[in-house]
Design an enzyme around this catalytic site. Structure first.
Site, PDB file in Angstrom:
ATOM      1  N   HIS A  50      35.637  38.576  47.985  1.00  0.00           N
ATOM      2  CA  HIS A  50      36.897  37.870  48.159  1.00  0.00           C
ATOM      3  C   HIS A  50      35.820  36.335  48.673  1.00  0.00           C
ATOM      4  CE1 HIS A  50      40.205  39.434  48.659  1.00  0.00           C
ATOM      5  NE2 HIS A  50      39.837  40.577  48.257  1.00  0.00           N
ATOM      6  N   SER A  83      48.994  49.336  22.338  1.00  0.00           N
ATOM      7  CA  SER A  83      47.365  49.786  22.992  1.00  0.00           C
ATOM      8  C   SER A  83      47.294  50.725  23.393  1.00  0.00           C
ATOM      9  CB  SER A  83      48.300  49.284  25.035  1.00  0.00           C
ATOM     10  OG  SER A  83      47.469  49.405  25.777  1.00  0.00           O
ATOM     11  N   SER A 146      41.919  43.734  32.973  1.00  0.00           N
ATOM     12  CA  SER A 146      42.672  43.111  32.653  1.00  0.00           C
ATOM     13  C   SER A 146      41.811  41.760  32.233  1.00  0.00           C
ATOM     14  CB  SER A 146      43.205  41.806  34.066  1.00  0.00           C
ATOM     15  OG  SER A 146      42.926  41.432  34.811  1.00  0.00           O
ATOM     16  N   GLU A 184      45.957  34.726  33.190  1.00  0.00           N
ATOM     17  CA  GLU A 184      46.524  35.480  34.360  1.00  0.00           C
ATOM     18  C   GLU A 184      47.770  35.012  35.592  1.00  0.00           C
ATOM     19  OE1 GLU A 184      44.211  38.848  35.992  1.00  0.00           O
ATOM     20  OE2 GLU A 184      43.646  38.831  34.093  1.00  0.00           O
ATOM     21  N   ASP A 196      36.446  37.593  36.902  1.00  0.00           N
ATOM     22  CA  ASP A 196      36.353  38.113  35.647  1.00  0.00           C
ATOM     23  C   ASP A 196      36.207  37.954  34.705  1.00  0.00           C
ATOM     24  OD1 ASP A 196      36.959  39.529  38.344  1.00  0.00           O
ATOM     25  OD2 ASP A 196      38.876  39.918  37.699  1.00  0.00           O
ATOM     26  N   TYR A 248      46.119  39.568  49.597  1.00  0.00           N
ATOM     27  CA  TYR A 248      45.775  38.502  48.310  1.00  0.00           C
ATOM     28  C   TYR A 248      46.449  37.307  48.963  1.00  0.00           C
ATOM     29  CZ  TYR A 248      42.917  36.643  44.445  1.00  0.00           C
ATOM     30  OH  TYR A 248      42.250  35.502  43.541  1.00  0.00           O
TER      31      TYR A 248
END
Ligand code: ADP
Ligand code: MG
Length: 409
Positions: A50, A83, A146, A184, A196, A248
């Site tokens: 974070h 998927s 993701s 995203e 990420d 978040y």
């Protein structure tokens, strides 16, 4: 190592097996063969949690667990996506990709194709794709399935339509970090700060990335726990996610507010909690909750820098207290823990882990523990037993071995 750690649930399946699964899925869905199979890793953040959106320092590394994409070009502007992890295939036109469309999982893939185009990284010849994905990264466990999804397709598109820019030494690869973030943020409408995607694109086997989120500069730090007789055990709590998104946003807003009040571009660059406190007091801000959020960001970034120094000096076994302090800060100052994470961390330490902490967004997801290689089985047994004693969902486990970046499978 104990018997337990050699089981299939610990290590990723073999590369050949996973690539074959993605290929078979492709053939079943679309007929014929894919042009190739590409893969991108999930990640875990060793420390520096974070702080990415605060311009701090974090130390993520890639898992051996990867998402595999079998891809073949089309020429009619259509995207056809399936998927192995989700039932609903998606078909639509590249030209229709827009914020919120497609909804759901296909947004990460369609969004990446769209964003790479927006970034000018695909040739005019790009006319759509058929793609089948299969993931060895647990989905929604805080291990970045993701970004693995985005980057598995992203490297495929860069190789097929970007003049080979998917290659490891290609400077255009950095564009994939931006494209994944845009997919995203702008299409899937999910929050992500770039750590990420940077890990999926830049990671190296046997290394941890030192990522400065103010500049996005990266440095490779040697990190091979097995060489020190150690392991990083990931405990996926399998806890139901609770309000992760709103929490978040709340923490991000607190960080932005504190930075604005202090007149600094990146809170994570500050080194003194006392100075930040007096700076906030000087503008009349003494909210104790905000002060705790600020303290987490500043101390966590300092811990990440200290951990980077330890890695550089090869002192991997000394990371434990930093991991423990990170957890305390995330729990008390950032208020992100939950019963499942507390159980996993408590039990890991009681069973002999050198240090343990929650990772990712919090309120569920995963924890990591730095464990002597011979103690992994014991820690797993204890973590499982403690969850049962506390009446919590049964956790699952994997070993995180610093692994390679996205590329052709
Ligand atoms: P994390 O990235 O930590 O796993 P996120 O909530 O950011 O969690 O991303 C999870 C989402 O990504 C899933 O809900 C799904 O929409 C998408 N996703 C990830 N992996 C796959 C996959 N293999 N197949 C389909 N969708 C996936
Ligand atoms: Mg994610």
């Amino acid at each position: 190592m104990s018997e337990l750690v050699s089981g299939p649930t610990w290590h990723p399946p073999s590369t050949a097996a996973s690539a074959k699964t993605a290929s078979a899925l492709f053939t079943a869905a679309f007929g014929g063969e894919p042009s190739g199979v590409w893969a991108a890793p999930g990640r875990v953040n060793l420390i520096g949690e974070h702080v990415d959106y605060a311009g701090g320092v974090c130390l993520p590394f890639a898992l051996g667990h990867r998402t595999w994409a079998a891809v073949r070009p089309r020429s009619d502007g259509q995207l056809r996506l399936v998927s192995g992890q989700l039932d609903e295939p998606w078909t639509g036109a590249l030209a229709d990709v827009a914020p919120g469309h497609p909804a759901g999982w296909a947004a990460y893939l369609a969004g990446t194709a769209w964003a790479l185009g927006e970034e000018g990284l695909l040739s005019r010849g790009f006319g759509g794709i058929d793609a089948a994905v299969h993931s060895d990264v647990p989905v929604g466990a805080g291990l970045s399935s993701s970004a693995a999804l985005e980057c598995s397709l992203g490297v495929a598109l860069l190789d097929l339509f970007g003049g080979g820019a998917g290659a490891l030494d290609s400077p255009a690869r950095s564009g994939l970090v931006r494209a994944g973030v845009r997919a995203e943020n702008e299409i899937a409408l999910a929050s992500t700060g770039g750590m990420d995607q940077a890990t999926a694109v830049h990671a190296r086997a046997g290394y941890c990335l030192r990522l400065d989120c103010a500049t996005f500069e990266t440095r490779q730090l040697p990190f091979a726990p097995a060489g020190h007789g150690l392991a990083i055990l990931v405990v996926n709590t399998n806890a139901p996610h609770r309000l992760v998104d709103s929490q978040y946003q709340d923490r991000r807003a607190a960080v932005d507010r504190a930075a604005a009040l202090l007149g600094v571009p990146a809170l994570g660059r500050l080194e003194s909690v006392a100075e930040a406190r007096s700076g906030l007091a000087a503008v009349g801000e003494e909210d104790p909750v905000l002060l705790r959020r600020v303290r987490h960001v500043i101390t966590e970034s300092a811990r990440a820098r200290a951990a980077a120094d330890l890695l550089e000096a090869g002192r991997v076994a000394e990371l434990g207290p930093l991991l423990d302090a990170s957890h305390t800060s995330l729990r008390d100052d950032y208020a992100l823990s939950c019963p499942e994470l507390e159980s996993a961390v408590d039990a890991s330490r009681a069973a002999g882990a050198l240090g343990a902490r929650l990772v990712g967004g919090g309120f569920g997801g995963s924890a990591i523990a730095l464990v002597g290689a011979s103690a992994v089985g014991q820690v797993v047994t204890e973590v499982r037993a403690e969850a049962a004693r506390r009446g919590l969902t049964e956790p699952s486990f994997l070993l995180a071995e610093p692994s390679a970046a996205a590329g052709r499978g």
